[in-house]
Each structure stands twice: as structure tokens, then as C-alpha cells.
Design a protein around this motif. Structure first.
Motif, PDB file in Angstrom:
ATOM      1  N   THR A   1       0.830  -1.066   0.003  1.00 44.56           N
ATOM      2  CA  THR A   1      -0.042   0.049   0.048  1.00 44.56           C
ATOM      3  C   THR A   1       0.783   1.271  -0.126  1.00 44.56           C
ATOM      4  O   THR A   1       0.864   2.185  -0.781  1.00 44.56           O
ATOM      5  CB  THR A   1      -0.854   0.071   1.384  1.00 44.56           C
ATOM      6  OG1 THR A   1      -1.683  -1.273   1.286  1.00 44.56           O
ATOM      7  CG2 THR A   1      -1.884   1.071   1.254  1.00 44.56           C
ATOM      8  N   ILE A   2       1.923   1.230   1.004  1.00 43.80           N
ATOM      9  CA  ILE A   2       2.762   2.384   0.965  1.00 43.80           C
ATOM     10  C   ILE A   2       3.570   2.673  -0.251  1.00 43.80           C
ATOM     11  O   ILE A   2       3.569   3.706  -0.817  1.00 43.80           O
ATOM     12  CB  ILE A   2       3.772   2.237   2.096  1.00 43.80           C
ATOM     13  CG1 ILE A   2       3.023   2.313   3.303  1.00 43.80           C
ATOM     14  CG2 ILE A   2       5.023   3.161   2.049  1.00 43.80           C
ATOM     15  CD1 ILE A   2       3.898   1.952   4.712  1.00 43.80           C
TER      16      ILE A   2
ATOM     17  N   VAL B   1       1.214   3.911  -2.980  1.00 44.85           N
ATOM     18  CA  VAL B   1       0.789   5.511  -2.778  1.00 44.85           C
ATOM     19  C   VAL B   1       2.178   6.393  -3.059  1.00 44.85           C
ATOM     20  O   VAL B   1       2.183   7.283  -3.728  1.00 44.85           O
ATOM     21  CB  VAL B   1       0.601   5.621  -1.015  1.00 44.85           C
ATOM     22  CG1 VAL B   1       0.671   7.278  -0.994  1.00 44.85           C
ATOM     23  CG2 VAL B   1      -0.751   5.148  -0.828  1.00 44.85           C
TER      24      VAL B   1
ATOM     25  N   ALA C   1       2.154   6.427  -6.547  1.00 44.92           N
ATOM     26  CA  ALA C   1       1.359   7.362  -7.292  1.00 44.92           C
ATOM     27  C   ALA C   1       1.664   8.720  -7.190  1.00 44.92           C
ATOM     28  O   ALA C   1       1.863   9.553  -8.049  1.00 44.92           O
ATOM     29  CB  ALA C   1      -0.061   7.364  -6.736  1.00 44.92           C
ATOM     30  N   MET C   2       2.395   9.126  -6.102  1.00 47.69           N
ATOM     31  CA  MET C   2       2.894  10.406  -5.792  1.00 47.69           C
ATOM     32  C   MET C   2       4.280  10.817  -6.711  1.00 47.69           C
ATOM     33  O   MET C   2       4.166  11.823  -7.358  1.00 47.69           O
ATOM     34  CB  MET C   2       3.633  10.558  -4.495  1.00 47.69           C
ATOM     35  CG  MET C   2       2.349  10.750  -3.449  1.00 47.69           C
ATOM     36  SD  MET C   2       3.097  10.589  -1.794  1.00 47.69           S
ATOM     37  CE  MET C   2       1.625  10.967  -0.853  1.00 47.69           C
ATOM     38  N   TRP C   3       4.992   9.918  -7.032  1.00 47.68           N
ATOM     39  CA  TRP C   3       5.862   9.912  -7.819  1.00 47.68           C
ATOM     40  C   TRP C   3       5.479   9.969  -9.429  1.00 47.68           C
ATOM     41  O   TRP C   3       5.892  11.002  -9.851  1.00 47.68           O
ATOM     42  CB  TRP C   3       7.037   8.665  -7.925  1.00 47.68           C
ATOM     43  CG  TRP C   3       8.333   8.946  -8.802  1.00 47.68           C
ATOM     44  CD1 TRP C   3       8.787   9.838  -9.332  1.00 47.68           C
ATOM     45  CD2 TRP C   3       9.208   7.901  -9.096  1.00 47.68           C
ATOM     46  NE1 TRP C   3       9.877   9.722 -10.029  1.00 47.68           N
ATOM     47  CE2 TRP C   3      10.165   8.384  -9.714  1.00 47.68           C
ATOM     48  CE3 TRP C   3       9.515   6.535  -8.467  1.00 47.68           C
ATOM     49  CZ2 TRP C   3      11.261   7.535 -10.076  1.00 47.68           C
ATOM     50  CZ3 TRP C   3      10.610   5.823  -8.994  1.00 47.68           C
ATOM     51  CH2 TRP C   3      11.469   6.351  -9.905  1.00 47.68           C
TER      52      TRP C   3
END
Lengths: 381, 654
Positions: free
Chosen positions: A299-300, A303, A306-308
Motif C-alpha cells: 500500500t505504501i 501510494v 502514485a506520488m512519484w
């Protein structure tokens, strides 16, 4: 190599730390301090943050899992030794005895490969003969392989800077490097559970998936020369890589581990090797714990990915094949955890599901790179 | 729950389809791939943009709804449970718990409370009819995790929906906006295909050449596109591209000036991959790069007038222009100018480990750096030449000479269909790296007067060398003239077609050999005559020169299949690069990130905070200790053993 950990693990408190724990913390802080004073000028704020976070994370990991306290410094020391042998000349890799046969990244990784194969064989022998001695040897070999693997990655990191200052980067940038990482993380997680549950017989199964990865590494090296260090393309030149990739591989490693435990549990439940394996309930519990850890890290990692992606591709979610398959993997294990925790399922169905989960995970990991084209085409075969 | 699971499965399958089927390609590509029948069906199902199809969004919306309902339904019970100590638990229910033990009396309620507090529990004592119950709990945040994680999912989906194109879809459904499908200049696009700057969220692309400005981006919409007005002007000052020594790209960066349309405020910034520029909530990303329309100068050799010198033709890459050649009208459609063409010219077999000794393989496996023979082939350009009937052929030219076996050549590729690979011809270059010698020789080979002169000289030489008798001189001279004439009209192919038509099969091989010998022998004289006429000295006889002549013959012959009235050679260019920017506004991003943080926190609480409850029922004759957890793992067994032992020791006064 015995894990020193009381079975009655009470809640954590600073009072329970002994001198060794504090010494370890001091070593890690000192190492981080040296790294900062030597290379801090080349890091941006985020990278300095990652360095600080890693130092704290490593200390916490060492306090939580005592074996880490010798494992990590030992690998680091070997790597520093290897880099000292290099000096500033990459060509010494072919002339210096220590580098050529042990400490150059390729030698260390080849040793890792060999030792994992050997450990697999020994674990199986130990399982079939019900020999605790052989299982302990298997365990030792796995530790040795894991030490050399991490050494290899560290040295490779240094080597990349010897090729050229603009080439240097953390070795998690292509399929070859992450496969080594995958072996290490899977082995480490297994070694933790093995000691925690006193269940070395599981090694025979877990080492099979590691051996498969090792087989891939060897093919990739000898047939495709994929071990060459390549510079980073612009999309990968980011500090995100340092956290996204390792987090992802904790997930992949844990899922692979759980799938192999699923196989072991299914066999034990069907009367095959039953008297040689740990009780199915024990295997089941380790499987659940592995998936819980894997799910958290996956999960981390997703996430972070996605931010990258928001920085690199212009959107945190573009339904790129890699993103979509990450979502499918996530949904798969979310559903697995749901039926176990909410519906209280246990046993064969979940074991089968964990095994199938490995195929889904493998497709997300390698299949997407092989068969589908997208933005995340960083490792191709 | 079952319905939710089947929807999730459907969602997963749909996602898989979306990854297997390439999304958002131009529609004609799909028609070509699947045929009209399947294309219609797939389009109806929205399979070309699965993730934005109405049914996919509907499933997502339903899942959000069902998760919200799940939270709503469970919330009161969970909150009550989190707050409560369950001090009403009866003795029999405590005894029935899987982790329960009756200890002999001895420990007081106060002792038990103190012990449990010391262990980090929250404790409540209750005096009841059957004794004093010490009820303790720990890890209530576990239930909090449930809330966090499930609320997070709803938050993430809502954030995503905000950034998705749902409002646009709805507007499209009601006909308020219509995607533009024609390829027309941006300024002519009608208002119903334009989206104003007040549009909440968008993600579009635009290509800007150096020293040009854009104030819109283009949004893909199925078969067409929308034009999104931007609140600012984006000007590209300069585009930088840098390569590693291996030929891999190292840096893409655009020097931009962003000017606000209302305030006129200018922002100067450089946008790189991984380093977007964010202005007023609109993010500008480096997405791609390319040629921005560079002025080009060609040397054009009119193939129909072999003696004519090359003319200069000015053009622009990515531009169209009419050209008139030999009073025929053509359209020159220039493609992209590529200034770098890096190729690995090393031994591929060696690199791939084929035919290597074991030792070499081992050595290679031990090294992380390998020397590659990389070569930059230099700039290249593609162009199409379209005739009045609309038929086009595409050409691919390298500007610099390409060395093969130590000799310089001009390489030019041609194809008549886009799907085909280019077929390359190579023309030998002279000592000045120019095509002049080759073109002079070609003109001579096609010149009837030169052919006669050469035939005469060759026959005379043959006679002098006593290769033929006097009586053979006339027929031999005629044969040579005929072979040269035939070659001059169609190259080797013309000679071959004559063989196929006129010569019996069993003799063709011998005759062909003779023809080739004649052409190869005569070309030396053709060259000599051509140079005499140009006032140049005869070419010395040596291997290199002979090789030049033979290569020229092959080149002249191949030019008959070139299919163009001119041979164009890229002479020089002034590069104008273009940057491809992706410009987005995504107000949902912060919401999605917030949801992600909640999700991670929630998962940590759910899996790593164990909810533990302990009951110690202190009676006069015995003490009942019971424990429960929301996870029945071996951890609970251990904790139970530890706490019950500790309480027992307290009872004994140890």
C-alpha cells in the motif's frame, strides 16, 4: 546465528534495551553522519530526509529484530572493504584478488546465487531427513547468501559512481538489481519468521521461490548481460526511487513468501510431509503475518508510486498497466485479508488463494514489463 | 458483501482488459486491428477507454456507496465497543472463553488493576454481586484503523472522481460540448469544442516549438479532442536535450516563460522530467520532445535530366510545400528532423554471448561495465513526395556520409507503404564526399553519345588486345552499345527482363554473366569519357577506384526503382526543437494524498495494534482470569500465559 529473542515478547519499551542495542544505534548514527558529511552536499533536501529516515528506520529495525544488529553492519563493513580495494579505479575489479573472487558486486552476487541454491538443497535434505542440524546449516547458508547479496548491492552502488559521477545511482533501477533485492528481502523476512516460530522446515519451500529468482538472475546475467550498470534515464532520476522501489519489494517478497507457505500448508493438510512440516496452524499464521506486512508495504509503495507518477508523468493515476496491475494485486490481498478477518476463513481456501496471489503478483512484477507497454517500462527482458 | 465482491471482481477484469487493450489510441488503429464489426462492439462497450466508460465509473460509484454504507452501519457498534469495557460479562461467559483460567484466591482487585495498568491497559473496576470485576482493554485504536482505512477509500475515490472527467462526460452527454474531430487550426475550432479556464480539472498536451507560445492544451476525447484554454501563455525559450556516452537520454529540459493573461506577471522557469512547474494550481510537466519545424536546405538532383547540376531546395521539417519537377506538380511533406541517431555498431553476437568461450562469458559476468561500439549516424530526415494523383512514397535520408568497409556512402531509404521497412540504396561518394562524380558517371551511362563512343573504344581495345578477331569488331561494338543502352534505360533489371523474355532458360546464366562483364568492363571507359568532357584527368586504375565504379553501377541501377523524379540530399539545417508539455489541473490531488495517508495509518492500526481485553473477576474463593483479542493468533496464547502467570505470582505474594 541464533536469534536472541524472548518468546514472551512484551510491548516495546526503551528500558529493555541493552548496551548492545545502544552500540548498534551509535554505529548506525555514526555511519549516517559520515555519509552526510561526505556526500550531503550532493543530496537535495528530500535525499537528506531519506538518509535521516533510513538511519532511524534501521535503528528501529535492529532493536525490533536483534539479528539485524550484526547482519546490517557486517554487510556494510564488507562493502566498505570492497570499495576500499577499488580505490578510485574500476579496473581493479579484474586485478585485485579480493574483488575478483569475493567482493566485487558481481562476485558477491554470484556467491549469493550459489549459496541460495546450496541452502535450498540443504533445507530439503533437512526436511526429508527431519534433521535439525541440516536445517540449521540451511539457515546459516541463507544468512551467508543474504549478507553477500546486500554487500553486492552496496558495492554495486559504489561501482556505479566509479563508472562516472553522472552514472552513479542506487542499485534499484532495473530488473536485474531489483531481482537481487527481491531475493534479499524474501530471505530476510523468512529468516525472521523462521527464528520467531522455530520453524526451519519452512525453508525448503521458501528457498524454492528464491532459487527461481536466482535462476532468473543467472540467465539474465549470462545470456543478456543485464548486470551491466546503465545510467538513469530522466524519468528515473528522482529521490522517489530510493523509497518507492524498496517498499514495493517488501510487498513482493512478503507475497512470494506467503505463497510458498501456502504450498507447504496445502501439502501438510493433505498428509504429504505432514509429520515433517510444522503444524498447519503455525504455517497459516506465518502466512497471514507475511501477507499483512506485505499488504502494508505494498500500500505504501503504491501510494509513493502514485506520488512519484504525479511528479514524473503528470498524474498520480493514469491507469497505466503497472498502476492498474498494482491495483489488482492490492484488491486481491485486500479481499484475502477481508475474508480472513471479517469472515473468519482459514485453511485450504486461503492457502490456495495465497498461491494464486503469487501469479497475480508475478504478473504485476514481470508480466507487465514483458507483455504490456506503458509508462513504467523500466525493466524489459 | 457478495454483491460487492462480484463488483470488485468485475472491476478487476475490466482493469485487466484496459491493460491488455491499448487505451485511447486513434480510432482508425482499432478498426485496422479488429475489423469494423468488433470495433463497433468494443466501442459501444467503451473498451477503448475502459477507465472512463460510464459502466466502469458506475461500478466505482457503487463501491464507494457500499463502503460508505458499511462504515455507516458499523460505526455505532464499533464506537460503543471502543468506549466500553464490557464489565457486564457474566462469569459463565468468561469461563467459556477460549483463554480463561480459574486461579485460587489471593490476588486483590486493586493488585490486579495496578498490574494491568502497569502493563499499559486501561482499567475499570466494577463491583458486582458475584465479586469485583477488573475489566481492562488495550489497543482500541485497532477499531479506529477500520474507520481510517475505509473512510480513506471513500476519500480517495472522491478525490479521483473530482479529477476524473465526469463533469465533462455529463456535459458531452447533454450535448453542451462536442469533441472536435477535424484536423484544423486551433483558432478555427468552434466554441462548443472549447473549454474555458474555469474548468475544474483537466489534463491535456501541447507541443510548443522554440520561441513559440501556446495558451491552450488539447484533451483527448474518444475519436476527437477538446481545446482547453489556459489562464496563461507558455513560451518555450529553449529546449535542452543531453545524452550519456551510451546514447541513452540524460536530460530533457524546457526553459519556459509563463505569462499570466490577466496580470501579465511573467514567471521564468525550467521544467524537467520529475520537476514540474506549478503555477496557480496548474502543473506543467515535461512530457515529450521533438522537432519544432526546422528550416532545411536540400540538394536536389533531377533524375530525369541527368546532366543538370544539383539545385538547392529550401524546405521546413514537419511542413508541406508544393514543388514542380519536370513540369509535374508534387507535394513535399517533410517529416521529423532527428539530429541524433545512435546505433550500436559493435558485434552483436559478441554482445549477446553467442559463440563465446566459457572464460569470456565468466569474465563478462564479472564486470559491470562494458565498452560498446556506439556510433552517432548523425542527422536524418524523412519526407514524402506525393504526386498529383495523391500517391506518395516516403524517403529517409541521412545527412552525413556513412562509412561501410572504409568507404563513404550516401544512404537513402524508400518505401511506398508506411507498414513496410525502408529499403536503402547507397550511393558512393567521391574524394570530396560529394555525389558529383557519381552523378556525372550516371549522366554518362544514360547518354547515347557516350554509349556509342565507349562501345567504339572498347571494341578497339578488344581488337588491339587480340581478344576478338577483326570480323567480330562490328558485332562486338554493337553488342556493347546495346548492353549499355539497355542498362541506361533500366539498369540491371532491364537486362534481366530482356533475358527472361528472349533467352532460353538454360542459357540465361551464361548470357547474364557476359552482360555483367561487358557493363563492368565498359564502365571504366564511360567514366573516362565523362571526365574528359568535364575536363578532368582520367581516374587511375586501382582497386578503390574500380570499387567506386562498381558501386556506382549498383547505385545507378537502384535509382531506377527509387520512384522519385529527384534525388534529394540533406545539405544543412537550422534546428528548431519543440517541447511536449502536459498541463494539468487536478484539485483532487490533495484529497487523494490525504486519503492515502489515512489508508496507510488505518492499515497500520488494523494489523499492528492488537485489541486485547482482560477480565479479572475477583471472588472470595477464586479468581477468574479471561482474555480475548480480535485476532486469535499464537500471540494471544503467549500473552494469556504471561498475564495469568503474573497474576498467579501476585496471588502468591511473590
Amino acid at each position: 546465528m541464533e536469534l536472541v529473542q524472548p518468546l514472551h515478547a512484551p510491548g516495546f519499551s526503551l528500558r529493555q534495551l541493552n548496551g548492545r542495542d545502544w552500540l548498534y544505534a551509535l554505529v548506525v548514527l555514526a555511519a549516517a553522519g559520515v555519509a552526510y558529511s561526505r556526500y550531503g552536499h550532493a543530496m537535495d533536501g528530500y535525499e537528506q530526509g531519506i538518509l535521516a529516515g533510513s538511519a532511524l528506520g534501521l535503528i528501529a529495525l535492529g532493536w525490533f529484530w536483534k539479528s539485524w544488529q550484526w547482519y546490517f553492519p557486517l554487510s556494510g563493513a564488507l562493502a566498505l572493504g570492497g570499495l576500499a580495494l577499488y580505490g578510485d579505479d574500476l579496473a581493479r575489479g579484474q586485478t585485485s584478488f579480493g574483488l575478483k573472487f569475493l567482493l566485487s558486486s558481481q562476485s558477491a552476487i554470484m556467491w549469493m546465487c550459489f549459496l541460495y541454491f546450496l541452502a535450498t538443497a540443504v533445507y530439503w535434505l533437512g526436511l526429508l531427513r527431519r534433521s535439525d542440524f541440516l536445517n540449521r546449516v540451511g539457515s546459516g547458508l541463507t544468512w551467508a547468501a543474504t549478507v553477500l547479496g546486500l554487500t553486492g548491492l552496496f558495492v554495486r552502488w559504489g561501482e556505479s559512481y566509479l563508472i562516472g559521477a553522472d552514472v552513479g545511482h542506487i542499485p534499484v533501477s532495473n530488473l536485474y538489481e531489483v531481482f537481487v533485492l527481491f531475493c534479499l528481502i524474501t530471505a530476510l523476512m523468512y529468516l525472521y519468521y523462521e527464528a520467531r516460530y522455530q520453524a526451519r522446515q519452512m525453508g525448503a519451500f521458501v528457498l524454492v521461490v528464491i532459487s527461481a529468482a536466482v535462476g532468473f538472475i543467472l540467465w539474465y546475467t549470462f545470456d543478456r548481460q543485464a548486470h551491466e550498470i546503465q545510467p538513469l534515464i530522466p524519468a528515473l532520476q528522482s529521490w522517489w526511487m530510493k523509497i518507492h522501489v524498496p517498499a514495493n519489494f517488501v510487498g513482493y517478497g512478503a507475497f512470494a513468501l506467503s505463497a510458498m507457505l501456502g504450498v507447504a500448508e496445502l501439502l501438510a493438510m493433505r498428509g504429504i510431509l505432514t509429520n515433517k512440516l510444522p503444524k498447519p496452524e503455525v504455517i497459516d499464521e506465518v502466512m497471514y503475518k507475511a501477507i499483512a506486512v506485505g499488504f502494508l508495504f505494498f500500500t505504501i509503495a503504491t501510494v509513493l508510486g502514485a506520488m512519484w507518477a504525479a511528479d514524473a508523468w503528470g498524474g498520480y493515476w493514469s491507469w497505466d498497466p503497472k498502476e492498474t496491475w498494482a491495483l489488482i494485486v492490492w484488491l486481491n490481498y485486500a479481499a484475502w485479508l477481508h475474508v480472513r478477518l471479517v469472515k473468519g476463513w482459514r485453511g485450504a481456501v486461503l492457502a490456495w488463494w495465497a498461491v494464486i496471489g503469487l501469479f497475480v503478483t508475478s504478473f504485476a512484477f514481470i508480466g507487465v514489463n514483458m507483455f504490456l507497454t506503458g509508462l513504467h517500462s523500466y525493466g524489459t527482458l | 458483501m457478495r454483491f460487492a465482491i462480484s463488483l470488485l471482481t468485475l472491476l478487476a477484469i475490466a482493469s485487466v482488459i484496459g491493460t491488455v487493450l491499448k487505451q485511447n489510441e486513434p480510432y482508425p488503429n482499432y478498426v485496422v486491428e479488429f475489423g469494423q464489426f468488433w470495433f463497433t462492439g468494443f466501442e459501444w462497450l467503451g473498451l477503448f477507454d475502459v477507465y472512463h466508460s460510464s459502466w466502469f465509473l458506475l461500478i466505482l460509484a457503487f463501491l464507494v456507496l457500499s463502503t460508505s454504507l458499511c462504515i455507516w452501519r458499523n460505526a455505532p457498534g464499533f464506537i460503543k465497543d471502543m468506549k466500553g469495557y464490557r464489565e457486564k460479562a457474566s462469569e459463565s461467559s468468561l469461563a467459556a472463553m477460549s483463554h480463561s483460567v480459574a486461579l485460587p484466591a489471593g490476588v486483590s482487585a486493586a493488585q490486579a488493576s495496578a498490574y494491568l495498568r502497569g502493563q499499559g491497559f486501561l482499567v475499570r473496576e466494577a463491583s458486582r454481586e458475584d465479586g469485583v470485576l477488573v475489566a481492562a482493554k488495550k489497543g482500541a485504536a485497532n477499531k479506529l484503523g477500520y474507520f481510517l482505512a475505509h473512510i480513506a477509500l471513500v476519500v480517495i475515490c472522491l478525490g479521483g472522481l473530482l479529477d476524473g472527467n465526469v463533469p465533462l462526460k455529463v456535459a458531452e452527454l447533454f450535448g453542451k460540448v462536442v469533441p472536435e474531430t477535424r484536423d484544423i487550426p486551433q483558432s478555427q475550432i468552434p466554441p462548443q469544442s472549447r473549454l474555458s479556464t474555469s474548468n475544474l480539472s483537466f489534463r491535456g498536451n501541447v507541443t510548443i516549438p522554440e520561441n513559440s507560445t501556446a495558451d491552450v492544451v488539447f484533451l483527448n476525447a474518444g475519436n476527437g479532442y477538446f481545446v482547453q484554454d489556459l489562464p496563461f501563455l507558455v513560451t518555450l525559450k529553449k529546449f535542452h536535450v543531453d545524452y550519456y556516452s551510451t546514447g541513452m537520454p540524460k536530460l530533457f529540459a524546457s526553459d519556459l516563460v509563463v505569462t499570466d493573461k490577466q496580470t501579465g506577471k511573467e514567471t521564468v522557469a525550467t521544467v524537467k522530467v520529475n520537476h514540474p512547474l506549478i503555477i496557480d494550481g496548474v502543473a506543467i510537466y515535461q512530457a515529450s520532445f521533438g522537432d519544432g519545424g526546422s528550416p532545411l536546405r536540400f540538394k536536389a538532383w533531377n533524375l530525369g535530366v541527368p546532366n543538370a547540376p544539383a539545385q538547392t531546395l529550401a524546405a521546413k521539417s514537419l511542413g508541406n510545400q508544393p514543388v514542380e519537377i519536370n513540369s509535374q506538380r508534387y507535394q513535399l511533406e517533410a517529416g521529423e528532423l532527428r539530429t541524433f541517431n545512435i546505433e550500436n555498431v559493435g558485434d552483436n553476437n559478441a554482445a549477446m554471448g553467442v559463440n563465446k568461450t566459457f572464460q569470456e562469458v565468466m569474465q563478462s559476468a564479472g564486470q559491470v561495465k562494458h565498452d560498446k561500439q556506439l556510433r552517432n549516424l548523425g542527422p536524418s530526415i524523412t519526407y514524402k513526395l506525393r504526386d498529383a494523383q495523391g500517391q506518395a512514397r516516403e524517403y529517409h535520408l541521412y545527412m552525413s556520409p556513412i562509412s561501410q568497409d572504409g568507404r563513404p556512402y550516401m544512404m537513402a531509404g524508400m518505401r511506398s507503404e508506411v507498414a513496410q521497412p525502408f529499403a536503402y540504396l547507397r550511393l558512393p561518394l567521391d574524394d570530396n564526399n560529394s555525389l558529383d562524380d557519381f552523378m556525372r558517371l550516371r549522366a554518362a551511362l544514360m547518354d547515347a553519345k557516350v554509349q556509342s563512343e565507349v562501345a567504339r573504344r572498347v571494341a578497339a581495345q578488344a581488337l588491339a588486345g587480340q581478344a576478338i578477331g577483326r570480323e567480330m569488331r562490328e558485332p562486338f561494338e554493337q553488342s556493347v552499345r546495346w548492353v549499355l543502352d539497355r542498362f541506361g534505360q533500366g539498369g540491371f533489371a532491364a537486362l534481366e527482363s530482356f533475358l527472361d523474355e528472349r533467352v532460353p532458360k538454360d542459357k540465361r546464366k551464361d548470357v547474364a554473366q557476359t552482360y555483367i562483364k561487358i557493363v563492368q568492363g565498359a564502365v571504366v571507359e564511360v567514366d573516362a569519357v565523362a571526365r574528359e568532357r568535364a575536363g578532368l584527368p582520367r581516374r587511375p586504375v586501382n582497386e578503390a577506384n574500380y570499387r567506386f565504379l562498381i558501386d556506382s553501377l549498383v547505385g545507378v541501377s537502384a535509382l531506377f526503382d527509387y520512384g522519385a523524379p529527384v534525388f534529394m540530399q540533406l545539405d544543412s539545417f537550422d534546428e528548431v526543437k519543440a517541447t511536449g508539455l502536459q498541463i494539468t489541473r487536478s484539485p483532487g490531488k490533495t484529497i487523494v494524498y490525504l486519503g492515502s495517508v489515512l489508508l496507510v495509518l488505518g492499515i497500520i492500526c488494523m494489523f499492528y495494534i492488537r485489541e486485547l481485553r482482560v477480565w479479572v473477576l475477583v471472588k472470595s474463593d477464586q479468581v477468574r482470569v479471561a482474555m480475548a483479542s480480535n485476532r486469535k493468533t499464537s500471540d494471544l496464547d503467549r500473552d494469556f500465559e504471561r498475564h495469568s502467570n503474573a497474576l498467579q505470582q501476585l496471588a502468591r505474594g511473590e
